[in-house]
Design a protein around this motif. Structure first.
Motif, PDB file in Angstrom:
ATOM      1  N   GLU A 108      17.484 -10.892   7.332  1.00  0.00           N
ATOM      2  CA  GLU A 108      17.788 -10.785   5.896  1.00  0.00           C
ATOM      3  C   GLU A 108      16.491 -10.644   5.085  1.00  0.00           C
ATOM      4  O   GLU A 108      16.414  -9.846   4.146  1.00  0.00           O
ATOM      5  N   PHE A 109      15.471 -11.403   5.473  1.00  0.00           N
ATOM      6  CA  PHE A 109      14.199 -11.299   4.753  1.00  0.00           C
ATOM      7  C   PHE A 109      13.601  -9.904   4.960  1.00  0.00           C
ATOM      8  O   PHE A 109      13.115  -9.282   4.013  1.00  0.00           O
ATOM      9  N   ALA A 110      13.657  -9.443   6.205  1.00  0.00           N
ATOM     10  CA  ALA A 110      13.071  -8.118   6.492  1.00  0.00           C
ATOM     11  C   ALA A 110      13.777  -7.050   5.650  1.00  0.00           C
ATOM     12  O   ALA A 110      13.129  -6.137   5.115  1.00  0.00           O
ATOM     13  N   THR A 164       7.765 -11.229   9.302  1.00  0.00           N
ATOM     14  CA  THR A 164       7.731  -9.773   9.086  1.00  0.00           C
ATOM     15  C   THR A 164       6.322  -9.214   9.304  1.00  0.00           C
ATOM     16  O   THR A 164       6.170  -8.028   9.535  1.00  0.00           O
ATOM     17  N   ARG A 165       5.312 -10.069   9.222  1.00  0.00           N
ATOM     18  CA  ARG A 165       3.934  -9.554   9.299  1.00  0.00           C
ATOM     19  C   ARG A 165       3.199  -9.868  10.594  1.00  0.00           C
ATOM     20  O   ARG A 165       2.142  -9.292  10.858  1.00  0.00           O
ATOM     21  N   MET A 166       3.677 -10.837  11.360  1.00  0.00           N
ATOM     22  CA  MET A 166       2.952 -11.192  12.599  1.00  0.00           C
ATOM     23  C   MET A 166       3.160 -10.125  13.672  1.00  0.00           C
ATOM     24  O   MET A 166       4.195  -9.467  13.660  1.00  0.00           O
ATOM     25  N   PRO A 167       2.233  -9.912  14.599  1.00  0.00           N
ATOM     26  CA  PRO A 167       1.006 -10.684  14.808  1.00  0.00           C
ATOM     27  C   PRO A 167      -0.205 -10.166  14.030  1.00  0.00           C
ATOM     28  O   PRO A 167      -1.234 -10.838  13.993  1.00  0.00           O
ATOM     29  N   ASP A 168      -0.095  -8.998  13.386  1.00  0.00           N
ATOM     30  CA  ASP A 168      -1.292  -8.437  12.734  1.00  0.00           C
ATOM     31  C   ASP A 168      -1.792  -9.311  11.581  1.00  0.00           C
ATOM     32  O   ASP A 168      -2.979  -9.319  11.266  1.00  0.00           O
ATOM     33  N   TYR A 169      -0.837 -10.004  10.946  1.00  0.00           N
ATOM     34  CA  TYR A 169      -1.165 -10.788   9.752  1.00  0.00           C
ATOM     35  C   TYR A 169      -2.360 -11.718   9.964  1.00  0.00           C
ATOM     36  O   TYR A 169      -3.282 -11.762   9.150  1.00  0.00           O
ATOM     37  N   ALA A 170      -2.353 -12.423  11.104  1.00  0.00           N
ATOM     38  CA  ALA A 170      -3.382 -13.444  11.347  1.00  0.00           C
ATOM     39  C   ALA A 170      -4.776 -12.849  11.487  1.00  0.00           C
ATOM     40  O   ALA A 170      -5.777 -13.551  11.328  1.00  0.00           O
ATOM     41  N   ALA A 171      -4.851 -11.560  11.786  1.00  0.00           N
ATOM     42  CA  ALA A 171      -6.166 -10.960  12.062  1.00  0.00           C
ATOM     43  C   ALA A 171      -6.832 -10.388  10.805  1.00  0.00           C
ATOM     44  O   ALA A 171      -7.993  -9.982  10.851  1.00  0.00           O
TER      45      ALA A 171
END
Ligand SMILES: Cc1cc2nc3c(=O)[nH]c(=O)nc-3n(C[C@H](O)[C@H](O)[C@H](O)COP(=O)(O)OP(=O)(O)OC[C@H]3O[C@@H](n4cnc5c(N)ncnc54)[C@H](O)[C@@H]3O)c2cc1C
Ligand code: SF4
Length: 531
Positions: free
Chosen positions: A161-163, A343-350
């Motif tokens: 739902e969030f996506a 919605t943003r992981m895994p790139d978010y953490a980098a």
């Protein structure tokens, strides 16, 4: 022979009859933050044919060196939850930390349990961490069994739902998401309109604590023998981890968590709104709920907490500004940061938008600093594995932002020191809200503030050796020169942000000499800390 459902299997008295040991149909793997009886993976549980697996593994207690109270809270709550399932007649296979055969990883323990029980399938609820989800996705192949990973429906908004809400939106703002959640749940709504004619009452919610005001004392649960055993285990095994183990600050079962919720609703909620941004020396909890470890581990549900708050408004025991302010934290922020995470992981953490590279100063562990606001915040963190939101955001977080601490360093600190810290909620709060490392995905501006803000919202500056009115020179408050240095260092990236246009106008009016003296003060400060 009829066996009652859930009755454990024992040897029959006559030598000629071997009762059938039921085949284990489903192995249900429950994680340490999934301590909820209505969990999706337990919902269709058959006490005769199924078994619940719970494991205490070293890899999860030490992959970062968690605060002693955090480890004790999770272990004691897990053991209590397992006992409550067993009391219901459910078979629980529980592997303790000190079991000599323990492989100390989720995957290793699952493998051993599959060998013990030979189930037909495995069912789990999705974890709160991308790393663990990655691990779970390999389980089917590794064990040659069907593995069903179910949605964690303890949240108001599912990941899907969030996506869908986030798709095709240029910017994701909590305020608009929160309004959607209000409409969806009907909390504080009159038809399509918010109760009271406004979505928020923040203008009423920025009061400072009056001089001499006494905050109600928060009660701590008693230590029973089961908790004593866990505290002793943690003292022996994790004695060199950060933080005080005792006095222990937390309830570890559902009854205790419900009592803490009742105490908050009855004694503090009515002033939650007024003082939600206030800080005071020696007041570790102010008017906050202090329930986040219970919510995140599953001892309380978000829905029952929101229901309790809204009922208090209906009964006129808490005003609208308090109840709306509180609801916004759970229905808004908590759900929003989870949505961003998944919605943003895994790139978010980098990401590292502001290119922050400095190391975390040693005083974040020792508390040994002359900056009173940080000493108070780190001290509360050591004592309780807790600091309230404004201490996390505007003291520890603000310092990390202004000092340009590398995201991974400060994120690990937050994950270690707070009893409520799990990746899905800690990471977006630190990476996005505090550090602006995501370049504005979660918040439209960094929450940078100088000493003036801290002085307005607390009494910390009154007894500090630094002078919060001085920008540079002998005794100047570090938050002042760090604040201006931060704006100068990040001018190319932030100067055009309309939400921080005013400080950039002030900066623009400074002479080159003034700017240089701020830069020099910051450099000397970093050097004094070896950063
Ligand atoms: C840098 C930083 C790191 C944080 N790390 C965590 C964390 O690891 N785990 C965690 O649960 N919260 C985290 N938060 C959010 C918030 O600070 C804590 O949830 C709150 O302090 C918990 O105390 P409380 O129960 O007294 O909350 P209250 O202030 O009484 O708020 C009620 C509830 O609202 C929810 N809530 C409020 N703000 C947030 C938020 N920003 N994100 C998610 N939930 C929120 C919590 O469930 C909380 O229990 C962090 C905030 C910041 C700024
Ligand atoms: S003077 Fe500066 S360092 Fe001291 S408490 Fe105030 S804000 Fe913190």
């Amino acid at each position: 022979m009829n066996r009652q459902r859930g009755q454990s299997v024992t040897k029959h008295a006559t030598p000629f009859y071997n009762p059938p040991v039921p085949m284990i149909q489903t192995l249900r793997f429950v994680l340490g933050d999934q301590l909820t009886r209505s969990l999706s993976s337990l919902r269709d549980l058959d006490p005769v044919q199924d078994i619940v697996l719970m494991v205490e593994v070293g890899a999860e207690t030490t992959y970062v060196r968690h605060h002693k109270q955090k480890i004790a809270f999770v272990l004691a709550a897990m053991r209590g939850f397992a006992k409550s399932l067993a009391d219901e007649g459910i078979r629980v296979d529980y592997v303790k930390l000190d079991d000599p055969a323990n492989t100390h990883s989720f995957t290793g323990e699952l493998k051993r349990a599959v060998a013990r029980h030979k189930p037909a399938r495995i069912v789990a609820t999705e974890p709160g961490e991308y790393r663990v989800l990655d691990m779970m996705r390999a389980w089917s192949r590794m064990n040659d069994l069907p593995v069903e990973i179910r949605d964690d429906d303890r949240f108001f908004c599912s990941r899907a739902e969030f996506a869908a809400w986030a798709a095709n939106r240029q910017s994701l703002r909590m305020e608009f998401f929160y309004r959607e959640m209000r409409r969806k749940t009907g909390y504080l709504m009159q038809g399509e309109a918010p109760v009271g004619g406004a979505w928020n009452f923040d203008s009423e919610n920025r009061k400072t604590l009056p001089r001499g005001h006494r905050v109600p004392v928060r009660r701590r649960p008693a230590v029973d023998p089961a908790l004593r055993a866990v505290l002793d285990l943690v003292a022996a095994r994790f004695g060199d981890h950060f933080g005080d183990l005792e006095p222990f600050a937390w309830a570890t079962d559902r009854a205790g968590a419900l009592a803490a919720l009742r105490e908050f609703i009855g004694e503090r909620l009515h002033l939650f709104g007024d003082y939600q941004d206030a800080m005071k020396s020696g007041e570790d909890f102010v008017y906050h709920a202090v329930i986040s470890p219970y919510l995140n581990a599953g001892l309380l549900s978000a829905r029952e907490v929101c229901d309790a708050a809204v009922n208090a408004w209906r009964d006129s025991t808490a005003p609208l500004n308090a109840v709306e302010g509180f609801l916004r934290q759970i229905l808004g922020w908590r759900e929003f940061v989870r949505g961003i995470y998944w919605t943003r992981m895994p790139d978010y953490a980098a990401t590292n938008y502001l290119n922050a590279r400095r190391r975390l100063p040693e005083f974040f562990w020792s508390g040994d600093t002359k900056m009173n606001c940080l000493r108070e915040t780190i001290g509360a963190t050591r004592r309780n594995a807790y600091a309230h939101h404004i201490q996390r955001l505007m003291i520890a977080g603000n310092f990390a932002l202004l000092a340009g601490i590398a995201p991974a360093e400060i994120e690990e600190w937050y994950l270690i020191v707070y009893a409520d810290a799990y990746d899905w909620v800690e990471l977006p709060n630190v990476h996005g809200m505090v550090l602006h490392a995501d370049g504005g995905v979660l918040g439209s501006k960094p929450y940078a503030a100088s000493g003036a803000y801290i002085d307005r919202m607390s009494d910390y500056c009154k007894t500090c050796v630094y002078d919060r009115r001085k920008r540079v020179g002998e005794g100047a408050c570090p938050f002042n020169f760090l604040y201006w240095n931060f704006l100068i260092e990040n001018e190319p990236k932030l100067a055009r942000n309309p939400r921080i246009a005013m400080p950039y106008r002030t900066l623009g009016a400074m002479t080159p000499t003034e700017r240089e003296s701020l830069r020099a003060a910051a450099s000397a400060f970093f050097e004094s800390l070896g950063l």
